[in-house]
Design an enzyme around this catalytic site. Structure first.
Site, PDB file in Angstrom:
ATOM      1  N   GLY A 156      24.786  78.779  31.247  1.00 58.02           N
ATOM      2  CA  GLY A 156      23.973  78.429  32.410  1.00 58.02           C
ATOM      3  C   GLY A 156      22.508  78.699  32.108  1.00 58.02           C
ATOM      4  O   GLY A 156      22.083  78.729  30.954  1.00 58.02           O
ATOM      5  N   ARG A 157      21.718  78.922  33.156  1.00 55.74           N
ATOM      6  CA  ARG A 157      20.276  79.108  32.979  1.00 55.74           C
ATOM      7  C   ARG A 157      19.963  80.291  32.064  1.00 55.74           C
ATOM      8  O   ARG A 157      19.113  80.204  31.175  1.00 55.74           O
ATOM      9  CB  ARG A 157      19.611  79.318  34.339  1.00 55.74           C
ATOM     10  CG  ARG A 157      19.756  78.161  35.324  1.00 55.74           C
ATOM     11  CD  ARG A 157      19.104  78.534  36.651  1.00 55.74           C
ATOM     12  NE  ARG A 157      19.309  77.542  37.687  1.00 55.74           N
ATOM     13  CZ  ARG A 157      20.339  77.548  38.544  1.00 55.74           C
ATOM     14  NH1 ARG A 157      21.260  78.485  38.448  1.00 55.74           N
ATOM     15  NH2 ARG A 157      20.452  76.622  39.471  1.00 55.74           N
ATOM     16  N   ILE A 158      20.647  81.418  32.292  1.00 53.83           N
ATOM     17  CA  ILE A 158      20.361  82.614  31.504  1.00 53.83           C
ATOM     18  C   ILE A 158      20.836  82.435  30.068  1.00 53.83           C
ATOM     19  O   ILE A 158      20.136  82.796  29.112  1.00 53.83           O
ATOM     20  CB  ILE A 158      21.004  83.854  32.148  1.00 53.83           C
ATOM     21  CG1 ILE A 158      20.382  84.109  33.526  1.00 53.83           C
ATOM     22  CG2 ILE A 158      20.826  85.085  31.251  1.00 53.83           C
ATOM     23  CD1 ILE A 158      21.118  85.139  34.360  1.00 53.83           C
ATOM     24  N   ARG A 179      32.418  76.095  30.251  1.00 50.40           N
ATOM     25  CA  ARG A 179      33.456  75.304  30.907  1.00 50.40           C
ATOM     26  C   ARG A 179      33.231  73.809  30.691  1.00 50.40           C
ATOM     27  O   ARG A 179      34.174  73.035  30.559  1.00 50.40           O
ATOM     28  CB  ARG A 179      33.477  75.607  32.412  1.00 50.40           C
ATOM     29  CG  ARG A 179      34.140  76.918  32.774  1.00 50.40           C
ATOM     30  CD  ARG A 179      34.081  77.170  34.253  1.00 50.40           C
ATOM     31  NE  ARG A 179      32.708  77.245  34.747  1.00 50.40           N
ATOM     32  CZ  ARG A 179      32.380  77.427  36.017  1.00 50.40           C
ATOM     33  NH1 ARG A 179      33.326  77.539  36.931  1.00 50.40           N
ATOM     34  NH2 ARG A 179      31.124  77.507  36.386  1.00 50.40           N
ATOM     35  N   ILE A 238      26.038  91.004  29.534  1.00 54.68           N
ATOM     36  CA  ILE A 238      25.094  91.111  30.646  1.00 54.68           C
ATOM     37  C   ILE A 238      25.602  90.294  31.833  1.00 54.68           C
ATOM     38  O   ILE A 238      24.830  89.978  32.747  1.00 54.68           O
ATOM     39  CB  ILE A 238      23.681  90.648  30.250  1.00 54.68           C
ATOM     40  CG1 ILE A 238      23.695  89.201  29.756  1.00 54.68           C
ATOM     41  CG2 ILE A 238      23.071  91.574  29.212  1.00 54.68           C
ATOM     42  CD1 ILE A 238      22.309  88.571  29.656  1.00 54.68           C
ATOM     43  N   ALA A 239      26.888  89.948  31.815  1.00 53.62           N
ATOM     44  CA  ALA A 239      27.450  89.091  32.853  1.00 53.62           C
ATOM     45  C   ALA A 239      27.863  89.917  34.073  1.00 53.62           C
ATOM     46  O   ALA A 239      27.057  90.165  34.967  1.00 53.62           O
ATOM     47  CB  ALA A 239      28.624  88.309  32.283  1.00 53.62           C
ATOM     48  N   ARG A 240      29.084  90.358  34.085  1.00 55.37           N
ATOM     49  CA  ARG A 240      29.628  91.192  35.157  1.00 55.37           C
ATOM     50  C   ARG A 240      30.705  92.081  34.568  1.00 55.37           C
ATOM     51  O   ARG A 240      31.358  91.731  33.583  1.00 55.37           O
ATOM     52  CB  ARG A 240      30.243  90.342  36.283  1.00 55.37           C
ATOM     53  CG  ARG A 240      29.248  89.783  37.296  1.00 55.37           C
ATOM     54  CD  ARG A 240      28.651  90.888  38.149  1.00 55.37           C
ATOM     55  NE  ARG A 240      27.805  90.392  39.223  1.00 55.37           N
ATOM     56  CZ  ARG A 240      26.502  90.198  39.132  1.00 55.37           C
ATOM     57  NH1 ARG A 240      25.892  90.408  37.975  1.00 55.37           N
ATOM     58  NH2 ARG A 240      25.814  89.779  40.165  1.00 55.37           N
ATOM     59  N   GLU A 269      32.030  99.691  37.951  1.00 60.86           N
ATOM     60  CA  GLU A 269      30.736 100.375  38.000  1.00 60.86           C
ATOM     61  C   GLU A 269      30.407 100.791  39.440  1.00 60.86           C
ATOM     62  O   GLU A 269      30.833 100.144  40.383  1.00 60.86           O
ATOM     63  CB  GLU A 269      29.624  99.491  37.416  1.00 60.86           C
ATOM     64  CG  GLU A 269      29.393  98.180  38.147  1.00 60.86           C
ATOM     65  CD  GLU A 269      28.326  97.323  37.476  1.00 60.86           C
ATOM     66  OE1 GLU A 269      27.378  96.955  38.190  1.00 60.86           O
ATOM     67  OE2 GLU A 269      28.424  97.023  36.263  1.00 60.86           O
ATOM     68  N   HIS A 287      23.194  98.449  34.508  1.00 65.24           N
ATOM     69  CA  HIS A 287      23.046  97.184  35.251  1.00 65.24           C
ATOM     70  C   HIS A 287      21.581  96.930  35.632  1.00 65.24           C
ATOM     71  O   HIS A 287      21.250  96.784  36.816  1.00 65.24           O
ATOM     72  CB  HIS A 287      23.934  97.194  36.499  1.00 65.24           C
ATOM     73  CG  HIS A 287      24.296  95.811  36.977  1.00 65.24           C
ATOM     74  ND1 HIS A 287      25.501  95.527  37.564  1.00 65.24           N
ATOM     75  CD2 HIS A 287      23.604  94.643  36.967  1.00 65.24           C
ATOM     76  CE1 HIS A 287      25.545  94.235  37.899  1.00 65.24           C
ATOM     77  NE2 HIS A 287      24.394  93.685  37.547  1.00 65.24           N
TER      78      HIS A 287
END
Length: 328
Positions: A156-158, A179, A238-240, A269, A287
């Site tokens: 995506g953008r990041i 995807r 750095i996602a989730r 977390e 985070h």
């Protein structure tokens, strides 16, 4: 005419509270207490809007107990704290904060990659402990970034921002898995080639995860995926939390199945798997990928824009479930 009532669920900039107060009756958690679900429900009752930060779970139980709620505005691009289906069923709009944190988060993702590859945290701990007594040819010898292969899962953008930094700034070969494949023009802009997930894991020197969290993406990287990676490779998340099986990763790091990892997010977390704290070859941050003052202000402003836009003008900026707008 009475102002709509809004809850601010976490501590935020005083200027944000002041701006909200121009339009709403505001209850703010400036003491930054960590509320239980029951406490959140108690404070949400009678409120039309809530300013959330990603840590407040909005689900059917909360929505059933708070029938006046009309909008939940997340000060984050991710929104796995929202049960969007339940919100839509209850006629509650969800909004997030995309775009404003893209470049800052991409900066941090690349910084974490560099710190991991070059063993910066590990060597600093060594120095601070007074263990540095002489030079050695292999002292904290890490892996190169320039000219290496960067694999990005989630484009995506990041992800695109990280790809551009790697390709244009460090001459990296960029491969990605997503995807859906990007348009050829975007691929060219990022100098990125689409590959299958297995090929990416086998080929990349540095794997960066930037996928949103969904039940389908849970443990995208587990023991089987780590086993495909090079023993010299690094893994950056750095996602989730939940995208990586943290327990499996801790074992792989301890057994040197991969060289190192850099993590900004964790399962459960702010708790961190204690096994990750025992291995030296991991860089851990709490985070903070979007944590610059300008970016956090922009994120807060966008959440406020959504609250004002919807509750005052019926025109939210970044709706997640726009079908709710037609029912209002």
């Amino acid at each position: 005419m009475n102002k709509p009532k809004v809850l601010v669920a976490r501590s935020i900039f005083p200027e944000t509270i002041a701006r909200l107060s121009e339009h709403f009756e505001v209850e703010a958690n400036q003491s930054d207490e960590s509320w239980t679900k029951a406490q959140l429900i108690a404070r949400l009752k009678g409120k039309q809007g809530v300013f959330t930060t990603g840590s407040e779970r909005i689900d059917a139980e909360v929505l059933d107990a708070c029938p006046d709620l009309k909008i939940c505005a997340n000060m984050a691009v991710g929104y796995n704290n929202f049960d969007i289906d339940a919100m839509t069923a209850h006629g509650v709009l969800g909004t997030n904060a995309p775009d404003v944190l893209t470049e800052t988060t991409a900066d941090f993702g690349f910084a974490l990659l560099m710190a991991t590859a070059r063993r910066i945290a590990e060597s600093e701990h060594f120095l601070r402990a007074g263990k540095w007594e002489k030079w050695s040819y292999d002292m904290f010898a890490g892996s190169d970034i320039h000219g290496s292969t960067l694999g990005i899962i989630g484009m995506g953008r990041i992800g695109q921002g990280i790809a551009k930094r790697g390709a244009h700034g460090f001459g990296m070969k960029v491969i990605y898995h997503n995807r859906s494949r990007l348009d050829a023009s975007l691929e060219a802009e990022c100098k990125a080639a689409y590959v299958g997930k297995e090929e990416l894991l086998k080929t990349a020197d540095h794997v960066v995860l930037v996928v949103p969290y969904t039940p389908a993406s849970h443990h995208t990287i587990g023991a089987a995926e780590i086993a495909l990676m090079k023993p010299t490779a690094t893994l950056i998340n750095i996602a989730r939390g939940g995208i990586v099986d943290d327990a499996a990763l801790a074992v792989a790091l301890r057994e040197k199945r991969i060289a190192a990892a850099g993590l900004d997010v964790f399962e459960g977390e702010p708790k961190v798997n204690p096994e990750l704290l025992k291995v030296p070859n991991v860089v851990l941050t709490p985070h903070i990928a979007s944590a610059t003052v300008p970016t956090r202000r922009a994120m807060a402003d966008l959440a406020v824009d959504n609250l004002i836009g919807y509750l005052v003008h019926n025109k939210p900026v970044t709706p997640l479930n726009p079908s709710v707008l037609a029912t209002r």
